[in-house]
Design a protein around this motif. Structure first.
Motif, PDB file in Angstrom:
ATOM      1  N   VAL A   7       0.806  -1.017   0.073  1.00  0.00           N
ATOM      2  CA  VAL A   7       0.048  -0.004   0.023  1.00  0.00           C
ATOM      3  C   VAL A   7       0.825   1.247  -0.158  1.00  0.00           C
ATOM      4  O   VAL A   7       1.811   1.356   1.249  1.00  0.00           O
ATOM      5  N   THR A   8       0.685   2.069  -1.020  1.00  0.00           N
ATOM      6  CA  THR A   8       1.312   3.207  -1.059  1.00  0.00           C
ATOM      7  C   THR A   8       0.801   4.232  -0.181  1.00  0.00           C
ATOM      8  O   THR A   8      -0.391   4.475  -0.128  1.00  0.00           O
ATOM      9  N   VAL A   9       1.536   5.112   0.817  1.00  0.00           N
ATOM     10  CA  VAL A   9       1.089   6.167   1.631  1.00  0.00           C
ATOM     11  C   VAL A   9       1.447   7.271   1.181  1.00  0.00           C
ATOM     12  O   VAL A   9       2.709   7.635   1.250  1.00  0.00           O
ATOM     13  N   PHE A  10       0.717   8.232   0.396  1.00  0.00           N
ATOM     14  CA  PHE A  10       1.201   9.415   0.145  1.00  0.00           C
ATOM     15  C   PHE A  10       1.089  10.495   1.106  1.00  0.00           C
ATOM     16  O   PHE A  10       0.015  10.535   1.724  1.00  0.00           O
ATOM     17  N   GLY A  11       2.046  11.102   1.465  1.00  0.00           N
ATOM     18  CA  GLY A  11       2.226  12.004   2.603  1.00  0.00           C
ATOM     19  C   GLY A  11       2.374  11.357   4.007  1.00  0.00           C
ATOM     20  O   GLY A  11       1.907  11.485   5.196  1.00  0.00           O
ATOM     21  N   ASP A  69       3.412   2.283  -8.799  1.00  0.00           N
ATOM     22  CA  ASP A  69       3.801   1.119  -9.419  1.00  0.00           C
ATOM     23  C   ASP A  69       3.823   0.129  -8.484  1.00  0.00           C
ATOM     24  O   ASP A  69       4.559  -0.183  -7.399  1.00  0.00           O
ATOM     25  N   GLY A  70       2.996  -0.877  -9.096  1.00  0.00           N
ATOM     26  CA  GLY A  70       2.932  -2.609  -8.326  1.00  0.00           C
ATOM     27  C   GLY A  70       2.077  -2.361  -6.911  1.00  0.00           C
ATOM     28  O   GLY A  70       2.335  -3.604  -6.279  1.00  0.00           O
ATOM     29  N   ALA A  71       1.862  -1.322  -6.452  1.00  0.00           N
ATOM     30  CA  ALA A  71       1.072  -1.321  -5.341  1.00  0.00           C
ATOM     31  C   ALA A  71      -0.345  -1.684  -5.364  1.00  0.00           C
ATOM     32  O   ALA A  71      -0.978  -1.828  -6.656  1.00  0.00           O
ATOM     33  N   ASN A  72      -0.735  -2.245  -4.261  1.00  0.00           N
ATOM     34  CA  ASN A  72      -2.516  -2.765  -4.207  1.00  0.00           C
ATOM     35  C   ASN A  72      -3.353  -1.842  -4.157  1.00  0.00           C
ATOM     36  O   ASN A  72      -4.579  -1.837  -4.334  1.00  0.00           O
ATOM     37  N   ALA A  73      -3.021  -0.578  -3.398  1.00  0.00           N
ATOM     38  CA  ALA A  73      -3.829   0.315  -3.163  1.00  0.00           C
ATOM     39  C   ALA A  73      -2.868   1.633  -2.714  1.00  0.00           C
ATOM     40  O   ALA A  73      -1.773   1.502  -2.621  1.00  0.00           O
ATOM     41  N   VAL A  74      -3.630   2.547  -2.453  1.00  0.00           N
ATOM     42  CA  VAL A  74      -2.979   4.208  -2.153  1.00  0.00           C
ATOM     43  C   VAL A  74      -3.823   4.358  -1.105  1.00  0.00           C
ATOM     44  O   VAL A  74      -5.013   4.760  -1.307  1.00  0.00           O
ATOM     45  N   ALA A  91      -3.947   9.534 -10.574  1.00  0.00           N
ATOM     46  CA  ALA A  91      -2.929   8.185 -10.605  1.00  0.00           C
ATOM     47  C   ALA A  91      -3.215   6.860 -10.086  1.00  0.00           C
ATOM     48  O   ALA A  91      -2.982   5.906 -10.904  1.00  0.00           O
ATOM     49  N   ALA A  92      -4.116   6.836  -9.173  1.00  0.00           N
ATOM     50  CA  ALA A  92      -4.764   5.434  -8.805  1.00  0.00           C
ATOM     51  C   ALA A  92      -5.501   4.880  -9.868  1.00  0.00           C
ATOM     52  O   ALA A  92      -5.557   3.919 -10.014  1.00  0.00           O
ATOM     53  N   LEU A  93      -6.383   5.868 -10.782  1.00  0.00           N
ATOM     54  CA  LEU A  93      -7.357   5.353 -11.972  1.00  0.00           C
ATOM     55  C   LEU A  93      -6.184   4.824 -13.037  1.00  0.00           C
ATOM     56  O   LEU A  93      -6.444   3.519 -13.541  1.00  0.00           O
TER      57      LEU A  93
END
Length: 348
Positions: A7-11, A69-74, A91-93
């Motif tokens: 899971v990408t965590v932005f911020g 890239d390659g993440a399952n969710a953000v 970006a998620a879309l």
């Protein structure tokens, strides 16, 4: 989950972002740290082994693509969401992955529903805004209180905060929202949002014991006026705030939250009381816990878990109460949040 989910965590290095990263690791996910400040990301990564750093900026779509890239969710934890939500959703879309955020900004959440509902539904994508203390929790409570009702006359959500030490992000987001609405206040009445210049009023709110009756600022409007009407047929949605917390937030010299335990939580406590009325009958749901920023992490991470395991009711842009089983979700938050559905009563 059959395999390790990323899971990408932005911020990620922000106050709430750090709680989200820790919660993801506790739940067995692999967080990817992202945000615009590479130095802060590296400092956070140094605090725990195996954390990957992917700097990104909302004005650089290619960097966001690399971050996802390659993440399952953000999970987007970077405010002001008026500036970050749309680029990260885009970006998620593009990546074809679910998007969750912890936005408390009324206008930013309204933008998400307005601009992305059709596209997300057509793409079969899941976008859940305001999956946090404000917006998500109130929506879950009101939905749980509604039960089998399909319509109601009004809902009141009273926030009983012992104090409110706002983060710098909270202050910045509040400034952006105030500028967008020209300094006016906002309410949800007669089935629509209205902007007005009325002065706040003080009310007495009967919180459940042990808090008891407390003075609150009436119509201290939070993003529940976006999340609830997105799926509940209720023409009047009002939120209220204990006067001590409202004063803390408005004072320019109120300090930021400080850690009071080994997990970084402050000593702030809260009770959220959601009362739905239909005719002469009221239904009530109550949640209590500690630290409104820290508790946003299990809310967001539980949402990711349920989306990735298919425990959802729809695709598209959806608030928490619409896409998840509200009572089951709230019970799953124990021990972070205590949840109780109180008995139906005759309205006074």
């Amino acid at each position: 989950m059959g395999s390790v989910e990323t899971v990408t965590v932005f911020g990620a290095y922000g106050h709430t972002g750090r709680f989200v990263v820790a919660e993801l690791r506790d739940r067995g996910f692999v967080p990817v740290l992202s945000g615009r400040d590479a130095g802060k990301l590296r400092a956070l990564a140094a605090s725990a082994p195996g954390l990957e750093v992917r700097p990104a900026s909302v004005d650089d779509p290619a960097s966001l693509d690399r971050a996802l890239d390659g993440a399952n969710a953000v999970i987007n934890c970077a405010g002001p969401f008026a500036m970050t939500a749309a680029p990260v959703i885009e970006a998620a879309l593009r990546a074809g992955i679910p998007y969750i955020d912890v936005a408390a900004e009324i206008e930013a959440n309204l933008d998400t529903f307005t601009h992305f509902a059709d596209r997300a539904r057509a793409a079969g994508a899941v976008i859940v805004p305001a999956m946090a203390f404000y917006g998500g929790l109130g929506d879950l409570l009101a939905t749980a209180a509604m039960g089998d009702w399909t319509v109601a006359d009004e809902v009141n959500i009273a926030y009983g905060l012992s104090s409110w030490r706002p983060t710098s992000g909270t202050r910045t987001a509040g400034t952006v929202s105030q500028e967008r609405r020209g300094g006016r206040r906002v309410r949800y009445t007669n089935g629509r949002l209205e902007y007005h210049d009325d002065k706040p009023t003080l009310l007495k709110w009967p919180f459940p014991d042990p808090m008891g009756t407390r003075e609150v600022v009436g119509e201290f409007t939070m993003t529940d006026v976006v999340t609830l009407p997105s799926h509940l047929s209720i023409p009047e949605v009002r939120t209220h705030m204990t006067i001590e917390a409202a004063r803390d937030l408005s004072a320019p010299d109120t300090p930021a939250p400080t850690a009071a335990d080994e997990n970084g939580r402050s000593d702030q406590t809260f009770v959220v009381d959601a009362v739905v009325r239909s005719g002469g009958t009221e239904r009530r749901a109550v949640a209590s816990g500690r630290d409104i920023y820290a508790v946003s992490a299990p809310l967001a991470v539980e949402a990711v878990h349920r989306v990735l395991t298919g425990r959802t009711r729809m695709v598209g842009v959806a608030s928490a109460g619409e896409i998840f089983d509200a009572p089951d979700f709230l019970r799953a938050l124990s021990p972070h949040i205590s949840f109780e559905l109180l008995r139906q009563r005759t309205a006074s």
